[in-house]
Scaffold this active site. Structure first.
Site, PDB file in Angstrom:
ATOM      1  N   ALA A  48       0.838  -1.203   0.000  1.00  0.00           N
ATOM      2  CA  ALA A  48       0.000   0.000   0.000  1.00  0.00           C
ATOM      3  C   ALA A  48       0.874   1.255   0.000  1.00  0.00           C
ATOM      4  CB  ALA A  48      -0.920  -0.014   1.209  1.00  0.00           C
ATOM      5  N   GLU A  49       1.946   1.235   0.807  1.00  0.00           N
ATOM      6  CA  GLU A  49       2.839   2.405   0.838  1.00  0.00           C
ATOM      7  C   GLU A  49       3.508   2.600  -0.522  1.00  0.00           C
ATOM      8  OE1 GLU A  49       5.320   2.727   4.697  1.00  0.00           O
ATOM      9  OE2 GLU A  49       4.390   0.759   4.759  1.00  0.00           O
ATOM     10  N   TYR A  50       3.891   1.467  -1.124  1.00  0.00           N
ATOM     11  CA  TYR A  50       4.535   1.522  -2.433  1.00  0.00           C
ATOM     12  C   TYR A  50       3.575   2.113  -3.465  1.00  0.00           C
ATOM     13  CZ  TYR A  50       6.680  -0.132  -6.757  1.00  0.00           C
ATOM     14  OH  TYR A  50       7.227  -0.191  -8.011  1.00  0.00           O
ATOM     15  N   LYS A 132      -6.269 -11.159  -8.609  1.00  0.00           N
ATOM     16  CA  LYS A 132      -4.879 -10.781  -8.878  1.00  0.00           C
ATOM     17  C   LYS A 132      -4.001 -11.524  -7.886  1.00  0.00           C
ATOM     18  CE  LYS A 132      -1.989  -6.742  -9.748  1.00  0.00           C
ATOM     19  NZ  LYS A 132      -0.852  -7.046  -8.882  1.00  0.00           N
ATOM     20  N   ARG A 153       9.831 -11.927 -15.038  1.00  0.00           N
ATOM     21  CA  ARG A 153       9.524 -10.690 -15.740  1.00  0.00           C
ATOM     22  C   ARG A 153      10.743  -9.776 -15.858  1.00  0.00           C
ATOM     23  NH1 ARG A 153       4.890  -6.405 -14.087  1.00  0.00           N
ATOM     24  NH2 ARG A 153       6.138  -6.166 -12.230  1.00  0.00           N
ATOM     25  N   LYS A 330      -7.329  -2.845  -6.797  1.00  0.00           N
ATOM     26  CA  LYS A 330      -6.618  -3.338  -5.613  1.00  0.00           C
ATOM     27  C   LYS A 330      -7.525  -3.345  -4.385  1.00  0.00           C
ATOM     28  CE  LYS A 330      -2.371  -3.778  -5.852  1.00  0.00           C
ATOM     29  NZ  LYS A 330      -1.163  -3.112  -6.137  1.00  0.00           N
ATOM     30  N   CYS A 423      23.757  -5.932  23.035  1.00  0.00           N
ATOM     31  CA  CYS A 423      23.035  -7.111  22.551  1.00  0.00           C
ATOM     32  C   CYS A 423      22.302  -7.802  23.693  1.00  0.00           C
ATOM     33  CB  CYS A 423      24.001  -8.083  21.882  1.00  0.00           C
ATOM     34  SG  CYS A 423      23.196  -9.543  21.217  1.00  0.00           S
ATOM     35  N   CYS A 425      22.198 -10.860  24.094  1.00  0.00           N
ATOM     36  CA  CYS A 425      22.874 -12.087  24.503  1.00  0.00           C
ATOM     37  C   CYS A 425      23.643 -11.858  25.799  1.00  0.00           C
ATOM     38  CB  CYS A 425      23.808 -12.594  23.411  1.00  0.00           C
ATOM     39  SG  CYS A 425      25.214 -11.548  23.092  1.00  0.00           S
ATOM     40  N   CYS A 447      24.719  -6.680  16.519  1.00  0.00           N
ATOM     41  CA  CYS A 447      25.640  -7.153  17.550  1.00  0.00           C
ATOM     42  C   CYS A 447      26.930  -7.580  16.860  1.00  0.00           C
ATOM     43  CB  CYS A 447      25.016  -8.345  18.257  1.00  0.00           C
ATOM     44  SG  CYS A 447      26.186  -9.284  19.237  1.00  0.00           S
TER      45      CYS A 447
HETATM   46  S1  IVH Z   1      -2.431  -9.623 -16.613  1.00  0.00           S
HETATM   47  C1  IVH Z   1      -0.281  -6.714 -19.591  1.00  0.00           C
HETATM   48  N1  IVH Z   1      -3.719 -11.098 -14.876  1.00  0.00           N
HETATM   49  O1  IVH Z   1      -0.092  -8.451 -11.679  1.00  0.00           O
HETATM   50  C2  IVH Z   1      -0.810  -7.205 -18.305  1.00  0.00           C
HETATM   51  N2  IVH Z   1      -1.719 -10.046 -14.147  1.00  0.00           N
HETATM   52  O2  IVH Z   1       0.492  -5.498 -12.061  1.00  0.00           O
HETATM   53  C3  IVH Z   1      -0.390  -8.577 -17.965  1.00  0.00           C
HETATM   54  N3  IVH Z   1      -1.076 -10.600 -11.857  1.00  0.00           N
HETATM   55  O3  IVH Z   1       2.859  -8.605 -13.548  1.00  0.00           O
HETATM   56  C4  IVH Z   1      -0.785  -8.991 -16.616  1.00  0.00           C
HETATM   57  N4  IVH Z   1      -2.765 -11.934 -11.419  1.00  0.00           N
HETATM   58  O4  IVH Z   1       2.375 -10.505 -11.926  1.00  0.00           O
HETATM   59  C5  IVH Z   1      -2.647 -10.304 -15.084  1.00  0.00           C
HETATM   60  N5  IVH Z   1      -4.943 -12.489 -13.496  1.00  0.00           N
HETATM   61  C6  IVH Z   1      -3.888 -11.706 -13.692  1.00  0.00           C
HETATM   62  C7  IVH Z   1      -2.927 -11.477 -12.693  1.00  0.00           C
HETATM   63  C8  IVH Z   1      -1.852 -10.628 -12.958  1.00  0.00           C
HETATM   64  C9  IVH Z   1      -1.653 -11.401 -10.952  1.00  0.00           C
HETATM   65  C10 IVH Z   1       0.151  -9.822 -11.625  1.00  0.00           C
HETATM   66  C11 IVH Z   1       1.230 -10.086 -12.642  1.00  0.00           C
HETATM   67  C12 IVH Z   1       1.505  -8.778 -13.277  1.00  0.00           C
HETATM   68  C13 IVH Z   1       1.000  -7.814 -12.267  1.00  0.00           C
HETATM   69  C14 IVH Z   1       0.560  -6.553 -12.953  1.00  0.00           C
END
Ligand code: IVH
Length: 710
Positions: A48-50, A132, A153, A330, A423, A425, A447
């Site tokens: 979430a922070e990212y 996802k 990737r 998300k 430490c 320990c 330590c």
């Molecule tokens: S489609 C061009 N489908 O989410 C898009 N990605 O933020 C290709 N991921 O790198 C990705 N489940 O590692 C797709 N059902 C899903 C997914 C999925 C997880 C991950 C994947 C991707 C990242 C994209």
């Protein structure tokens, strides 16, 4: 609330100068997080922070398009592949997805798709909605139906070749089922580890003193990046297919059709995948999945919506790093409020002291949380958190929850937390904060007790017997964990390994009668230990486990000092603050302050000195380092090895070259004299040819140096 600090100023209120500075800062910070996430499998912030950093970057860029940087995170996917595996260029780049958080953003996405395709208001659009999966994306290439390569990737264009490891996954067919499989198929999807398998793996790792992973994603990544496929095979990894790269022909004309085809080929696809035909249906599906999320045995961090028709996907195309035809919706970070009862220090395998928040138990996303990480002393100061405070905690994809902020008026009498200076320990060794490469004080307190600190002993012992150190056959991680805990034959420091046989002789209960051992294995073990009573100087130095002294540095030190006596004497003088001895070590090629400081700390610790002396007392001979030859045809030359070497391993090639007085480099530069190229050599070969570097085959190399293959 506004602030004088630009990185908390609302985007609308930023001046152009502040925005430019902020974009520079964000690019650097996000790149750092990417490297930790993709290359080290050890993220230091929650998802979430990212995401918040990326969103801020995108919002500033939207307001100041002229300031978009060349190296902007919005133009990059992930991070370049880490070293160690061969690189593979993806025939079709592996891109990323745009994120949506609010339901309205999903409505906007659907409206945008409709507008782009100029669809009539009543024209139906179908989407494939897929959980996802929070794992690692993988590209599997099949030629004539046969699995030929598997790549991570990486940066989206070039990933790592993990074919041997991927072959160990049951969910990855080695041969595609069915007739009429296109000659070239790249099937893409997610490698993941179930939560059950992750917890079991961590329990095993803890018992064996191995690496503990923060969440299933990291453990999947760590398991996949193993040098030895047998290790990957022992870690249960799953794979769901959901996308594709290069396809010589398309077996279907929709996303859902492709998913059905993946199944016919023998792949698993996610069973929760559903076709939806409106924004409302997508949002309802997202809610439903969100509610069931905690009951799934794998982590998901959202739902991906994809336009189902492939001809429409093609028309929609891509914008920079993500497709216009898909979006990731998300899940919000799961948060809760509770009371911080205490702060406890956990000591890790490397002596790192990590503060852990002990919380009043609270349920977050279906899981009862009692502990949360506070990372380090700086984080405690940043949060301004005190024992007794009410704090907000969050779990975001990560299994280890984090303390986000202090939420309420603090009870009177709450005092600031004083981070320990020694430490936990029994030796009470002082903690030190290392200097970072940038010359700043690091955040982690460690330590310096090393072998003497009980928290670090097992890790040091594992290192001591590892392949590049003492390399004792039959004495691996498992056996070290066994002896460390054994009451009859305890091993707490290296010298104890060499007294095992003697002690066993005197014991009433013999090792051969214990489970997992027998007469023959005990005999072999004791012989293997005896065989290492003679050891090469560089192995000895490396085995000590001095911070920053890896194999190469150990070799440099061994060469420079020539004998154990000379090295040990110098190390002790450095520890005692002798400036001349310090200067001498600093002057050694490729050795800098970090190493000299580490040597000073190591030998300055009286316990360590005892550990080393007892070990030396058990050895027969520490073989002096061979001085590099200066009369060979490659002495003083710089060599690069590339491609798949067939007659020697990389390690052997490196050792041979160095023994002959050559320097081995990882990349081709102006200083390169020879490039030894095996089959499949790529960019380095091209670069060497351009630079006029002498290119040799392995056989030509052997002919040049006058030796045969090792
Ligand atoms: S489609 C061009 N489908 O989410 C898009 N990605 O933020 C290709 N991921 O790198 C990705 N489940 O590692 C797709 N059902 C899903 C997914 C999925 C997880 C991950 C994947 C991707 C990242 C994209």
């Amino acid at each position: 609330m506004t602030s004088k600090h630009p990185h908390t100023t609302p985007v609308d209120a930023l001046t152009a100068d502040e925005a430019a500075a902020e974009l520079a800062r964000l690019a650097e910070e996000i790149a750092g997080h990417d490297a930790r996430y993709y290359q080290e499998d050890a993220p230091s912030v929650s998802d979430a922070e990212y995401d918040a950093l990326r969103q801020r970057n995108a919002a500033i860029e939207a307001r100041f398009p002229a300031l978009i940087r060349e190296n902007s995170p919005s133009r990059k996917v992930g991070a370049a592949p880490s070293r160690g595996f061969a690189k593979v260029r993806h025939a079709v780049p592996m891109l990323s997805l745009d994120n949506a958080f609010a339901d309205e953003e999903v409505e906007e996405f659907v409206a945008r798709v409709r507008r782009f395709l100029r669809l009539a208001d009543d024209a139906p659009v179908a989407f494939s909605a897929e959980p996802k999966i929070d794992g690692l994306s993988m590209s599997l290439r099949y030629e004539s139906g046969r699995l030929v390569s598997a790549a991570t990737r990486g940066d989206g264009f070039e990933g790592e070749d993990v074919t041997a490891n991927i072959r160990t996954l049951d969910d990855v067919p080695k041969l595609l089922k069915g007739r009429g499989v296109p000659p070239v198929c790249e099937v893409r999807g997610e490698v993941y580890m179930t939560k059950t398998a992750f917890l079991a793996l961590n329990a095993r790792q803890a018992a064996a003193g191995g690496q503990i992973f923060a969440n299933p994603r990291n453990s999947a990544a760590g398991s996949l990046r193993q040098k030895d496929p047998a290790v990957t095979a022992s870690r249960p990894l799953g794979f769901f297919a959901y996308a594709w790269g290069e396809m010589s022909t398309m077996p279907a004309d929709s996303q859902s059709g492709m998913i059905a085809w993946f199944e016919r080929c023998g792949f698993k696809t996610n069973p929760l995948t559903r076709r939806c035909d409106s924004a409302e249906a997508l949002v309802a599906f997202h809610r439903e999945i969100g509610l069931n999320r905690a009951t799934l045995d794998y982590d998901i961090d959202g739902v991906v919506y994809k336009v189902d028709r492939l001809d429409w996907q093609e028309r929609l195309g891509f914008v920079s790093r993500s497709p216009r035809w898909a979006i990731a919706h998300k899940f919000p970070a799961e948060k809760a409020t509770t009371v911080l009862n205490d702060i406890e220090i956990q000591v890790g395998r490397t002596g790192a002291h990590t503060p852990v928040a002990k919380l009043e138990p609270v349920t977050v996303g279906g899981v009862v949380v009692q502990n949360a990480t506070l990372h380090n002393a700086d984080e405690i100061a940043r949060l301004g958190v005190r024992i007794g405070d009410t704090v907000e905690i969050q779990r975001a994809g990560d299994v280890i929850p984090q303390v986000v902020r202090v939420v309420e008026e603090r009870p009177r009498g709450a005092t600031p937390y004083a981070f320990p200076t020694i430490c936990k320990c029994e030796l009470k060794t002082p903690l030190v904060r290392e200097t970072t490469a940038g010359g700043e004080e690091g955040a982690i307190a460690r330590c310096t007790g090393e072998f003497a600190c009980p928290y670090q002993k097992v890790e040091h012992l594992r290192h001591f017997v590892s392949r590049r150190a003492f390399d004792i056959e039959g004495l691996g991680e498992k056996q070290i964990a066994f002896f460390f805990a054994d009451e009859d034959l305890p091993v707490g420091e290296p010298a104890d390994i060499f007294t095992l046989a003697r002690r066993d002789e005197q014991n009433f209960k013999k090792l051969k009668d214990k489970e997992g051992f027998g007469s023959l294995s005990v005999k072999n073990l004791f012989e293997a230990i005896d065989a290492r009573r003679t050891i090469a100087l560089e192995r000895m130095i490396y085995a000590l486990g001095i911070r920053h002294v890896g194999e190469t540095t150990a070799r440099q030190l061994a060469r420079a000092y020539g004998s154990w006596e000379a090295f040990f004497a110098a190390a002790k003088r450095i520890a005692a603050g002798d400036a001349e001895a310090r200067g001498d070590m600093d002057a050694i090629d490729q050795i800098g302050d970090a190493v000299v400081d580490a040597v000073a700390k190591y030998f300055g610790e009286s316990h360590n000195e005892g550990v080393v002396e007892r070990l030396v007392g058990e050895l027969n001979e520490i073989v002096d380092s061979e001085q590099p030859k200066t009369t060979t045809p490659v002495a003083g030359k710089t060599v690069v090895f590339t491609g798949a070497l067939e007659k020697m391993t990389r390690d052997e090639a490196k050792a041979m070259a160095e023994r002959l007085g050559a320097k081995v480099a990882g990349s081709v530069s102006k200083k390169t004299d020879f490039l030894v190229a095996g089959p499949g050599a790529g960019s380095k070969l091209a670069k060497a040819r351009d630079a006029g570097v002498v290119v040799l085959t392995e056989d030509e190399w052997f002919a040049l140096v006058g030796e045969s293959a090792p």
